[in-house]
Design a protein around this motif. Structure first.
Motif, PDB file in Angstrom:
ATOM      1  N   MET A  42       2.696  -1.339   2.852  1.00  0.00           N
ATOM      2  CA  MET A  42       1.960  -0.545   2.482  1.00  0.00           C
ATOM      3  C   MET A  42       0.544  -0.249   2.945  1.00  0.00           C
ATOM      4  O   MET A  42      -0.108  -0.984   3.129  1.00  0.00           O
ATOM      5  CB  MET A  42       1.611  -0.946   0.760  1.00  0.00           C
ATOM      6  CG  MET A  42       2.777  -0.815  -0.160  1.00  0.00           C
ATOM      7  SD  MET A  42       2.905  -2.080  -1.650  1.00  0.00           S
ATOM      8  CE  MET A  42       3.408  -3.513  -0.848  1.00  0.00           C
ATOM      9  N   GLY A  43       0.386   0.831   3.406  1.00  0.00           N
ATOM     10  CA  GLY A  43      -0.940   1.231   4.309  1.00  0.00           C
ATOM     11  C   GLY A  43      -1.769   1.632   3.083  1.00  0.00           C
ATOM     12  O   GLY A  43      -1.536   2.929   2.626  1.00  0.00           O
ATOM     13  N   LEU A  44      -3.098   1.225   3.163  1.00  0.00           N
ATOM     14  CA  LEU A  44      -4.196   1.472   2.100  1.00  0.00           C
ATOM     15  C   LEU A  44      -5.087   2.437   2.871  1.00  0.00           C
ATOM     16  O   LEU A  44      -5.458   2.004   3.957  1.00  0.00           O
ATOM     17  CB  LEU A  44      -4.430   0.386   1.390  1.00  0.00           C
ATOM     18  CG  LEU A  44      -3.676  -0.648   1.012  1.00  0.00           C
ATOM     19  CD1 LEU A  44      -4.434  -2.005   0.131  1.00  0.00           C
ATOM     20  CD2 LEU A  44      -2.722   0.092  -0.168  1.00  0.00           C
ATOM     21  N   HIS A 101      -6.786  12.042  -0.067  1.00  0.00           N
ATOM     22  CA  HIS A 101      -7.535  11.651  -1.285  1.00  0.00           C
ATOM     23  C   HIS A 101      -7.915  10.096  -1.004  1.00  0.00           C
ATOM     24  O   HIS A 101      -7.280   9.352  -0.500  1.00  0.00           O
ATOM     25  CB  HIS A 101      -6.614  11.573  -2.537  1.00  0.00           C
ATOM     26  CG  HIS A 101      -7.396  11.472  -3.678  1.00  0.00           C
ATOM     27  ND1 HIS A 101      -7.707  10.040  -4.108  1.00  0.00           N
ATOM     28  CD2 HIS A 101      -7.912  12.245  -4.754  1.00  0.00           C
ATOM     29  CE1 HIS A 101      -8.360  10.093  -5.139  1.00  0.00           C
ATOM     30  NE2 HIS A 101      -8.579  11.387  -5.534  1.00  0.00           N
ATOM     31  N   PRO A 102      -9.199   9.753  -1.264  1.00  0.00           N
ATOM     32  CA  PRO A 102      -9.574   8.261  -0.845  1.00  0.00           C
ATOM     33  C   PRO A 102      -8.770   7.298  -1.654  1.00  0.00           C
ATOM     34  O   PRO A 102      -8.759   6.184  -0.829  1.00  0.00           O
ATOM     35  CB  PRO A 102     -10.985   8.253  -1.440  1.00  0.00           C
ATOM     36  CG  PRO A 102     -11.106   9.368  -2.490  1.00  0.00           C
ATOM     37  CD  PRO A 102     -10.230  10.366  -1.811  1.00  0.00           C
ATOM     38  N   ASN A 103      -8.017   7.647  -2.675  1.00  0.00           N
ATOM     39  CA  ASN A 103      -7.086   6.571  -3.428  1.00  0.00           C
ATOM     40  C   ASN A 103      -5.737   6.662  -2.951  1.00  0.00           C
ATOM     41  O   ASN A 103      -4.840   7.382  -3.852  1.00  0.00           O
ATOM     42  CB  ASN A 103      -7.193   6.685  -4.836  1.00  0.00           C
ATOM     43  CG  ASN A 103      -8.569   6.365  -5.368  1.00  0.00           C
ATOM     44  OD1 ASN A 103      -9.304   5.660  -4.665  1.00  0.00           O
ATOM     45  ND2 ASN A 103      -9.029   6.981  -6.503  1.00  0.00           N
ATOM     46  N   SER A 104      -5.408   6.642  -1.737  1.00  0.00           N
ATOM     47  CA  SER A 104      -4.050   7.227  -1.233  1.00  0.00           C
ATOM     48  C   SER A 104      -3.395   5.892  -0.654  1.00  0.00           C
ATOM     49  O   SER A 104      -3.971   4.852  -0.284  1.00  0.00           O
ATOM     50  CB  SER A 104      -4.133   8.028  -0.145  1.00  0.00           C
ATOM     51  OG  SER A 104      -4.680   9.417  -0.589  1.00  0.00           O
ATOM     52  N   VAL A 105      -2.079   5.854  -0.442  1.00  0.00           N
ATOM     53  CA  VAL A 105      -1.291   4.922   0.024  1.00  0.00           C
ATOM     54  C   VAL A 105       0.162   5.377   0.671  1.00  0.00           C
ATOM     55  O   VAL A 105       0.643   6.324   0.128  1.00  0.00           O
ATOM     56  CB  VAL A 105      -0.951   3.842  -1.051  1.00  0.00           C
ATOM     57  CG1 VAL A 105      -0.049   4.312  -2.156  1.00  0.00           C
ATOM     58  CG2 VAL A 105       0.095   2.796  -0.399  1.00  0.00           C
ATOM     59  N   ARG A 106       0.382   5.036   1.863  1.00  0.00           N
ATOM     60  CA  ARG A 106       1.757   5.092   2.550  1.00  0.00           C
ATOM     61  C   ARG A 106       2.635   4.194   2.518  1.00  0.00           C
ATOM     62  O   ARG A 106       2.395   2.923   2.934  1.00  0.00           O
ATOM     63  CB  ARG A 106       1.462   5.582   4.035  1.00  0.00           C
ATOM     64  CG  ARG A 106       2.859   5.890   4.788  1.00  0.00           C
ATOM     65  CD  ARG A 106       2.208   6.575   5.977  1.00  0.00           C
ATOM     66  NE  ARG A 106       1.991   5.206   7.001  1.00  0.00           N
ATOM     67  CZ  ARG A 106       1.071   5.165   7.885  1.00  0.00           C
ATOM     68  NH1 ARG A 106       0.384   6.295   8.299  1.00  0.00           N
ATOM     69  NH2 ARG A 106       0.585   4.271   8.449  1.00  0.00           N
ATOM     70  N   PHE A 107       3.955   4.152   1.697  1.00  0.00           N
ATOM     71  CA  PHE A 107       4.760   3.438   1.506  1.00  0.00           C
ATOM     72  C   PHE A 107       5.816   3.421   2.522  1.00  0.00           C
ATOM     73  O   PHE A 107       6.276   4.364   2.864  1.00  0.00           O
ATOM     74  CB  PHE A 107       5.738   3.315   0.196  1.00  0.00           C
ATOM     75  CG  PHE A 107       4.591   3.022  -1.016  1.00  0.00           C
ATOM     76  CD1 PHE A 107       4.514   2.060  -1.587  1.00  0.00           C
ATOM     77  CD2 PHE A 107       4.201   4.420  -1.673  1.00  0.00           C
ATOM     78  CE1 PHE A 107       3.811   1.741  -2.702  1.00  0.00           C
ATOM     79  CE2 PHE A 107       3.484   4.273  -2.796  1.00  0.00           C
ATOM     80  CZ  PHE A 107       3.291   3.043  -3.302  1.00  0.00           C
ATOM     81  N   SER A 108       6.005   2.200   3.361  1.00  0.00           N
ATOM     82  CA  SER A 108       7.203   2.176   4.202  1.00  0.00           C
ATOM     83  C   SER A 108       8.339   1.359   3.621  1.00  0.00           C
ATOM     84  O   SER A 108       8.092   0.005   3.686  1.00  0.00           O
ATOM     85  CB  SER A 108       6.911   1.722   5.751  1.00  0.00           C
ATOM     86  OG  SER A 108       5.986   2.853   6.106  1.00  0.00           O
ATOM     87  N   CYS A 117      12.881   4.928   3.541  1.00  0.00           N
ATOM     88  CA  CYS A 117      11.984   5.998   3.463  1.00  0.00           C
ATOM     89  C   CYS A 117      10.494   5.697   3.416  1.00  0.00           C
ATOM     90  O   CYS A 117      10.030   4.597   3.130  1.00  0.00           O
ATOM     91  CB  CYS A 117      12.255   6.453   1.715  1.00  0.00           C
ATOM     92  SG  CYS A 117      11.683   7.967   1.340  1.00  0.00           S
ATOM     93  N   THR A 118       9.821   6.748   3.817  1.00  0.00           N
ATOM     94  CA  THR A 118       8.302   6.671   3.943  1.00  0.00           C
ATOM     95  C   THR A 118       7.630   7.798   2.942  1.00  0.00           C
ATOM     96  O   THR A 118       8.072   8.795   3.085  1.00  0.00           O
ATOM     97  CB  THR A 118       7.888   6.956   5.517  1.00  0.00           C
ATOM     98  OG1 THR A 118       8.368   6.059   6.374  1.00  0.00           O
ATOM     99  CG2 THR A 118       6.263   7.192   5.419  1.00  0.00           C
ATOM    100  N   ILE A 119       6.891   7.064   2.020  1.00  0.00           N
ATOM    101  CA  ILE A 119       6.203   7.889   1.122  1.00  0.00           C
ATOM    102  C   ILE A 119       4.753   7.660   1.082  1.00  0.00           C
ATOM    103  O   ILE A 119       4.354   6.815   0.916  1.00  0.00           O
ATOM    104  CB  ILE A 119       6.911   7.716  -0.374  1.00  0.00           C
ATOM    105  CG1 ILE A 119       8.542   7.597  -0.270  1.00  0.00           C
ATOM    106  CG2 ILE A 119       6.285   8.210  -1.483  1.00  0.00           C
ATOM    107  CD1 ILE A 119       9.224   6.643  -1.310  1.00  0.00           C
ATOM    108  N   THR A 120       4.250   8.892   1.103  1.00  0.00           N
ATOM    109  CA  THR A 120       2.556   8.840   0.762  1.00  0.00           C
ATOM    110  C   THR A 120       2.248   9.392  -0.721  1.00  0.00           C
ATOM    111  O   THR A 120       2.706  10.631  -0.843  1.00  0.00           O
ATOM    112  CB  THR A 120       1.897   9.734   2.052  1.00  0.00           C
ATOM    113  OG1 THR A 120       2.513   9.234   3.262  1.00  0.00           O
ATOM    114  CG2 THR A 120       0.502   9.821   1.764  1.00  0.00           C
ATOM    115  N   GLY A 121       1.318   8.890  -1.142  1.00  0.00           N
ATOM    116  CA  GLY A 121       0.890   9.456  -2.584  1.00  0.00           C
ATOM    117  C   GLY A 121      -0.661   8.819  -2.673  1.00  0.00           C
ATOM    118  O   GLY A 121      -1.200   8.238  -2.197  1.00  0.00           O
TER     119      GLY A 121
END
Length: 219
Positions: A42-44, A101-108, A117-121
């Motif tokens: 999880m990329g914060l 957005h400042p409250n974002s995360v990238r899931f690998s 799957c790679t998901i950004t939200g």
């Protein structure tokens, strides 16, 4: 502004954006993967990276990946449960760009059978969330309604095939959005419906020509 904006969601705290929203992002990401998570990086970004640990964002994200809801008291201590379930997880700080957005995360994410799957939200406030990219395709998914996510080749007839199956099952479409990398490449269909799409209908859609992946998305 409605009453939800004033009082916020029913949740395990401390923060609707850093905790409740993070749980919902994790749940959405797991549903998009479509199977139990075995590994997650999880990329914060932004505030999630700077203040997330103090707000329990790391615990909330892991809780969401296990399918827990944002009012689950176990959110306070999810790491032992994740390890017991065989979920490997790690966090890193990333820069998703000035427009993120400042409250974002990238899931690998990696699933039990090798799915990836790679998901950004982003958690946009008051517990509301927005998925902004899946496998490098920019899109928008809120999870506020029953949502069908279809990854497919950008070919004629794909949309018609999906909507035909929904019409046969009397599933009403509230909103449909289309996204693609470029003409003739990968494309994504996001369909919000009044009724959830059942497993059998998911299989029928998955059998259509040029369909790569179909998921029920829920937060």
């Amino acid at each position: 502004m409605d009453i939800f904006d004033i009082i916020g969601p029913v949740m395990t705290g401390p923060s609707s954006s850093h905790t409740a929203g993070a749980v919902r992002l994790g749940r959405l990401a797991a549903s998009i993967l479509g199977t139990e998570v075995s590994e997650a990086v999880m990329g914060l970004h932004g505030s999630f990276a700077c203040t997330g640990e103090g707000h329990g964002t790391d615990r909330a994200l892991v809780s969401g990946l296990m399918g827990w809801t944002d009012d689950d008291p176990r959110i306070a201590q999810p790491f032992e449960a994740a390890e017991a379930a065989g979920i490997r997880y790690s966090f890193e700080n990333v820069d998703l760009g000035e427009l993120a957005h400042p409250n974002s995360v990238r899931f690998s994410l990696l699933g039990r059978k090798g799915e990836s799957c790679t998901i950004t939200g982003s958690s946009v406030g008051g517990g509301r969330v927005l998925i902004t990219a899946i496998d490098d395709i920019r899109l928008e998914i809120t999870g506020e309604m029953p949502t069908l996510f279809v990854l497919h080749g950008d070919r004629p007839g794909v949309i018609a095939g999906v909507t035909r199956i929904l019409a046969e099952r009397q599933i009403n479409v509230a909103r449909m959005s289309m996204f693609r990398k470029k003409k003739g490449d990968l494309a994504a269909m996001v369909v919000e419906t009044d009724q959830p799409v059942t497993g059998g209908d998911l299989e029928r859609i998955g059998w259509l020509e040029n369909i790569i992946k179909v998921r029920n998305v829920r937060r």
